[in-house]
Design an enzyme around this catalytic site. Structure first.
Site, short mmCIF file in Angstrom:
data_model
loop_
_atom_site.label_atom_id
_atom_site.label_comp_id
_atom_site.label_asym_id
_atom_site.label_seq_id
_atom_site.Cartn_x
_atom_site.Cartn_y
_atom_site.Cartn_z
N GLU A 173 0.84 -1.21 0.00
CA GLU A 173 0.00 0.00 0.00
C GLU A 173 0.87 1.26 0.00
O GLU A 173 0.72 2.14 0.86
CB GLU A 173 -0.98 -0.01 1.18
CG GLU A 173 -1.96 -1.18 1.10
CD GLU A 173 -3.19 -1.05 1.98
OE1 GLU A 173 -3.24 -0.19 2.86
OE2 GLU A 173 -4.13 -1.86 1.76
N GLU A 308 -5.07 -8.77 -0.34
CA GLU A 308 -5.89 -8.43 0.83
C GLU A 308 -7.34 -8.29 0.36
O GLU A 308 -7.64 -7.43 -0.47
CB GLU A 308 -5.42 -7.12 1.48
CG GLU A 308 -4.12 -7.30 2.23
CD GLU A 308 -3.68 -6.05 3.01
OE1 GLU A 308 -4.55 -5.34 3.53
OE2 GLU A 308 -2.46 -5.83 3.09
O1 AHR Z 1 -5.41 -5.86 6.90
C1 AHR Z 1 -5.36 -4.68 7.62
C2 AHR Z 1 -4.67 -3.56 6.87
O2 AHR Z 1 -5.43 -3.21 5.76
C3 AHR Z 1 -3.33 -3.88 6.27
O3 AHR Z 1 -2.29 -3.73 7.20
C4 AHR Z 1 -3.19 -2.86 5.20
O4 AHR Z 1 -2.37 -3.29 4.14
C5 AHR Z 1 -4.62 -2.61 4.77
O5 AHR Z 1 -4.91 -1.27 4.70
#
Ligand code: AHR
Length: 505
Positions: A173, A308
């Site tokens: 990110e 994610e």
């Molecule tokens: O999964 C929680 C958080 O969500 C992670 O650390 C991040 O990559 C995303 O914003």
């Protein structure tokens, strides 16, 4: 009545096992308590890893595990997590709850865990606050089989042989918590950092994952690919030919929006359909980011890596807001069923996905409380879908599939399905009924197959149903026998709010 037509002879692509991957971050009680309890714990463990959790994950056939973050990855300095535990640096986990991180789970522990799980490894490096040297030395420490400062250090710390990194994420990110960069800036850094992710073992090159967009940030996808796209090529040891094997995508479902999020267990029909519609949006994201990727990579040499995804609700009352601990109901199960069907159907582009996160954080497959462990409804879906791993996607189509939902905006197909043929010749069908109220009669028809061996499983309950430490088996996978075979067709009723899997020969 819905008819599911399957052409089992028309193979459409390989479903990478890694689509069923998981994510574990130093966040809340995911690593500590959830996975790692230490060798001296009273909780049964093997080299510090919880035995109950490892056994359950193996039974679910976990294919790959991403670590150490998330946002944590861009603050993580791997050297703090090696060597004698008593000497390891302590730090404050500023992102997640401001608790002390004692680094007792580090590189050696991660690889030990993956060895116990029998899964592939996905290590996420630090671009946001780390140096090229730090990243490069981490790869050397883990993978170099020879004489070098880092390989010698690894040996000194008790591990003679190198480990294998299957996937390496160059930052996380980086448009946000990983450094608030612009796509061009990150793209240029990516070019540089990935150069030093060396393939020390040429028989097992590391697959490099470039940090991709958040949700619908098409500007990021375009900007990054314009700056650093170069498809993988046979490695010649320089790390300069071919810059990436995958581009990540992050997308979480917040039924009530990012700020409010909403309760994990207390919701009405309207919020149910909002959740389903938001989960179904994954398909549009794959299509649209995929269309940009196609412009650079028409032969689909690099993968979309949805590393994610999942439901992100308000934390359970009374728990640390920074720990992101939430319950998991049949709603999560249906989101998982729907999303995994979407991934299967886009297996030409989606090569890996990691649900967030594996234990005790967000849409987990496992929750723990002290020595107790429960499997969530999402776990059962992953278990029921496991035969899709490394199988071949085949043609399927549902005739008579209507649209359901609330308001114009939150509409979803009543049924979601995907079908594969595995190496043993079984046809695997997974089908979800997204309605809260409507049972649907379904006929499955094959091109040629006359089913003679059928086994099936079902997960069904009312929409709020979930497991607790007091009632751990309230929601569980059960054998499904309520079908008939008529004229080569499999006929059954799919109950409202259910996930069904068939294995057919
Ligand atoms: O999964 C929680 C958080 O969500 C992670 O650390 C991040 O990559 C995303 O914003």
């Amino acid at each position: 009545m819905a008819k599911l037509y399957i052409n089992e002879k028309n193979k459409k692509g390989h479903i990478n096992a890694e689509i069923y991957g998981h994510f574990s971050e130093h966040l809340g009680r995911c690593i500590y308590e959830g996975l790692y309890v230490g060798e001296d714990s009273d909780i049964p463990n093997v080299n510090g890893m919880r035995k109950d959790v490892v056994d359950a994950l193996k039974e679910m056939k976990i294919p790959v595990l991403r670590w150490p973050g998330g946002c944590f990855a861009d603050e993580y300095h791997w050297m703090d997590g090696i060597g004698p535990k008593e000497n390891r640096k302590k730090m404050i986990n500023t992102h997640w709850g401001g608790v002390v991180e004692d680094n007792s789970f580090g590189t050696h522990e991660f690889f030990e865990l993956c060895e116990q799980l029998g899964c592939k490894t996905y290590v996420n490096g630090n671009v946001g606050s780390g140096t090229v040297q730090e990243m490069s030395e981490w790869v050397e420490y883990i993978t170099f089989n020879g004489v070098s400062p880092m390989a010698d250090l690894r040996k000194k710390n008790g591990h003679e042989k190198p480990w294998k990194i299957d996937y390496f994420g160059v930052g996380n990110e980086n448009w946000g918590c990983g450094g608030n960069m612009t796509p061009e800036y990150y793209g240029n850094l990516y070019r540089r950092y990935q150069t030093y992710v060396r393939h020390y073992d040429h028989t097992a090159p590391i697959k490099k994952i470039c940090g991709g967009p958040n949700v619908a940030d098409y500007f990021w996808t375009e900007g990054v690919l314009k700056t650093c796209f170069a498809p993988p090529q046979p490695d010649e040891g320089q790390g300069t030919k071919g810059l990436m094997d995958g581009l990540s995508l992050h997308y979480y479902v917040h039924p009530e929006g990012w700020k409010i999020k909403g309760s994990a267990t207390d919701f009405d029909d309207k919020v149910w359909y909002k959740t389903m519609a938001k989960a179904a949006y994954m398909e549009e994201l794959i299509d649209r980011h995929g269309a940009i990727m196609d412009q650079y990579d028409p032969d689909k040499k690099i993968g979309m890596v949805v590393d994610e995804w999942g439901c992100w609700f308000t934390v359970e009352p009374g728990t640390n807001p920074g720990f992101l601990y939430q319950q998991n109901t049949m709603r999560d199960a249906l989101v998982a069923g729907l999303t995994l069907n979407i991934f299967n159907k886009h297996c030409d582009r989606v090569k890996m996905a990691c649900i967030a996160q594996m234990v005790n954080v967000l849409q987990s497959v496992i929750l723990t409380e002290g020595p107790k462990m429960i499997l969530t409804p999402t776990y059962h879906v992953f278990h029921m879908y496991k035969h899709h791993q490394d199988a071949e996607l085949v043609d399927s189509y549902i005739e008579g599939n209507k649209t359901i939902g609330v308001e114009e905006e939150y509409q979803v197909p009543l049924l979601s399905e995907s079908v594969s043929v595995d190496a043993e010749g079984y046809v695997n069908v997974t089908l979800s009924n997204l309605s809260v109220t409507e049972e649907v009669p379904v006929d499955i028809a094959f091109a040629d197959l006359q089913p003679s061996q059928v086994t099936a499983a079902i997960l069904k309950q009312e929409m709020h149903a979930h497991n607790t430490f007091e009632e751990p088996e309230n929601v569980k996978e059960e054998q499904f026998t309520d079908y008939e075979i008529n004229d080569g067709r499999i006929c059954f009723k799919a109950p409202a709010c259910s996930v069904i899997s068939f294995r057919i020969k």
